[in-house]
Design a protein around this motif. Structure first.
Motif, mmCIF file in Angstrom:
data_model
loop_
_atom_site.group_PDB
_atom_site.id
_atom_site.type_symbol
_atom_site.label_atom_id
_atom_site.label_comp_id
_atom_site.label_asym_id
_atom_site.label_seq_id
_atom_site.Cartn_x
_atom_site.Cartn_y
_atom_site.Cartn_z
ATOM 1 N N SER A 164 0.828 -1.199 -0.186
ATOM 2 C CA SER A 164 0.034 -0.039 0.049
ATOM 3 C C SER A 164 1.183 1.082 -0.313
ATOM 4 C CB SER A 164 -0.897 0.111 1.142
ATOM 5 O OG SER A 164 -0.271 0.229 2.297
ATOM 6 N N LEU A 165 2.307 1.390 0.084
ATOM 7 C CA LEU A 165 2.952 1.912 0.678
ATOM 8 C C LEU A 165 4.238 2.621 -0.821
ATOM 9 C CD1 LEU A 165 4.609 2.125 4.343
ATOM 10 C CD2 LEU A 165 2.550 3.670 3.663
ATOM 11 N N ALA A 166 4.090 1.374 -1.911
ATOM 12 C CA ALA A 166 4.665 1.282 -2.777
ATOM 13 C C ALA A 166 4.586 2.708 -3.919
ATOM 14 C CB ALA A 166 4.246 -0.051 -3.854
ATOM 15 N N VAL A 167 3.331 3.132 -3.652
ATOM 16 C CA VAL A 167 2.983 4.741 -4.597
ATOM 17 C C VAL A 167 3.114 5.161 -4.003
ATOM 18 C CG1 VAL A 167 1.454 2.910 -6.605
ATOM 19 C CG2 VAL A 167 0.045 4.686 -4.580
ATOM 20 N N ASN A 168 3.673 5.569 -2.687
ATOM 21 C CA ASN A 168 3.665 6.698 -1.726
ATOM 22 C C ASN A 168 2.519 7.420 -1.723
ATOM 23 O OD1 ASN A 168 4.818 8.748 0.075
ATOM 24 N ND2 ASN A 168 5.783 9.791 -1.753
ATOM 25 N N PRO A 169 0.865 6.818 -1.255
ATOM 26 C CA PRO A 169 0.245 7.763 -0.899
ATOM 27 C C PRO A 169 -0.069 8.954 0.233
ATOM 28 C CG PRO A 169 0.130 5.532 0.457
ATOM 29 C CD PRO A 169 1.571 5.522 -0.207
ATOM 30 N N ASP A 170 -0.720 9.841 -0.112
ATOM 31 C CA ASP A 170 -0.724 10.113 0.411
ATOM 32 C C ASP A 170 -1.674 10.911 1.727
ATOM 33 O OD1 ASP A 170 -0.135 12.546 -1.117
ATOM 34 O OD2 ASP A 170 -0.936 13.662 -2.086
ATOM 35 N N ILE A 171 -2.705 9.405 1.071
ATOM 36 C CA ILE A 171 -3.865 9.408 2.410
ATOM 37 C C ILE A 171 -3.745 7.576 2.436
ATOM 38 C CG2 ILE A 171 -6.026 9.233 2.628
ATOM 39 C CD1 ILE A 171 -6.489 12.298 1.542
#
Length: 356
Positions: free
Chosen positions: A187-194
């Motif tokens: 879930s962090l791979a795309v560096n989400p804001d939220i």
């Protein structure tokens, strides 16, 4: 694409309803204005409709870890699915960085989920035929990233969650806690804001769960994401949250800091959640300070603003000498330092010595 408004909250939820049943939207629309939200919910139930979320209103600040908790069936998982639009709300609005995502097209939703929103759920959902690195890099593959870029980013986030060296293993070779780490890394791979997390640790053993909570807090301290975290565990909520929303029967009944929830519950339902919580670990000295400062205070244990009551008590007890301990026959059998008594009551749950 909507520009991010720096003054807007990361998430703003206004008058959000989720009603399950036939013609729910039209029945809700026609019934609005016939009474307060509780009466409206009863009206809906009388028409064989299920109001799973009732008039939810709250904001999540940028960089805030916002926990939603409640008993099973309280509506917390339905609420996070409405916010992320995994299910379509019946009424209300959800703004993410100022953009009303309930009005977003399917194409825009795909873009948001690929680039802005990260999601972690209780069930890991890993691809069994893919390696750990390939599982983590899969969202980047959906973005069109090349293999070398995907693998480089996978290694970075796997290091962040403590899985360096396991990149080429398969999910079947991992423990439950390790598989959940892979889910978090993916879930962090795309560096989400939220970041949305729905009971991500609830299926794990207590020891592994506490370890992952600690790692999660370390990750958040580094990344400072805007997070909505779902749990039914009050201890988990108090340990992780900047603020907590308590739900009952689809309704948000209280929103506050961990200290607010523990010391100032709004009703018996919230009070029951916190009945067995050691208050001293979540309240700070400001909550019991005197309004007027006495003139003579010979002892100074160096208490400071933000210190928990438990830690403050330990420091106060350090000022006193050991005291005797007697048996039933009146014989002195030993001694104990008051600080040891205070320390024995203070359970180290990894939340530190400050209320912040």
């Amino acid at each position: 694409m909507t520009e991010k408004n720096s003054t807007a909250p990361a998430i703003a939820v206004e008058d959000l309803w989720q009603v399950f049943g036939e013609n729910a939207a039209s029945v809700l629309r026609d019934a609005r204005g016939t009474g307060d939200d509780h009466a409206l919910a009863e009206t809906l139930k009388g028409k064989n409709l299920i109001p799973a979320v009732r008039a939810a209103n709250f904001e999540v600040k940028s960089g805030e870890l916002f926990v939603i908790m409640g008993l099973s069936g309280s509506g917390k998982s339905t609420l996070i699915r409405c916010i992320s639009r995994l299910i379509e709300p019946t009424a209300g609005s959800v703004h993410i960085d100022g953009e009303d995502i309930l009005k977003a097209s399917e194409k825009r939703l795909i873009d948001l989920r690929r680039n802005k929103l990260g999601m972690v759920f209780q069930h890991f959902g890993l691809f069994p035929h893919m390696t750990v690195a390939d599982n983590v890099g899969f969202p980047l593959k959906m973005q069109g990233a090349g293999k070398a870029e995907r693998r480089k980013r996978a290694f970075e986030v796997l290091d962040l969650v403590g899985l360096t060296g396991r990149e080429d293993a398969y999910p079947r070779n991992l423990s439950g806690g390790q598989r959940q780490r892979v889910g978090i890394a993916r879930s962090l791979a795309v560096n989400p804001d939220i970041w949305f997390l729905d009971e991500p640790f609830s299926a794990l053993d207590p020891l592994i769960r506490r370890q992952l909570q600690d790692e999660f807090l370390n990750i958040q301290a580094t990344l400072k994401k805007s997070i909505v975290f779902i749990t039914h565990d009050i201890q988990e909520a108090l340990k992780l949250a900047d603020r907590i929303a308590i739900m009952r029967d689809g309704e948000v009944v209280q929103i506050g800091t961990p200290e607010d929830i523990v010391l100032r519950p709004v009703d018996d339902y919230v009070r029951e959640f916190t009945r067995d919580v050691p208050k001293g670990r979540h309240a700070c000295v400001e909550s019991v300070m005197l309004d007027q400062v006495p003139e003579a205070m010979p002892d100074d244990p160096k208490l400071r603003v933000g210190m928990t009551l438990s830690t403050a008590l330990e420091k106060c007890m350090d000022l006193y000498e050991p005291v005797p301990v007697w048996d039933a026959a009146g014989n002195m059998v030993g001694a104990v330092h008051p600080a040891e008594l205070a320390a024995a009551l203070h359970v180290d749950d990894g939340t530190g010595t400050d209320c912040e």
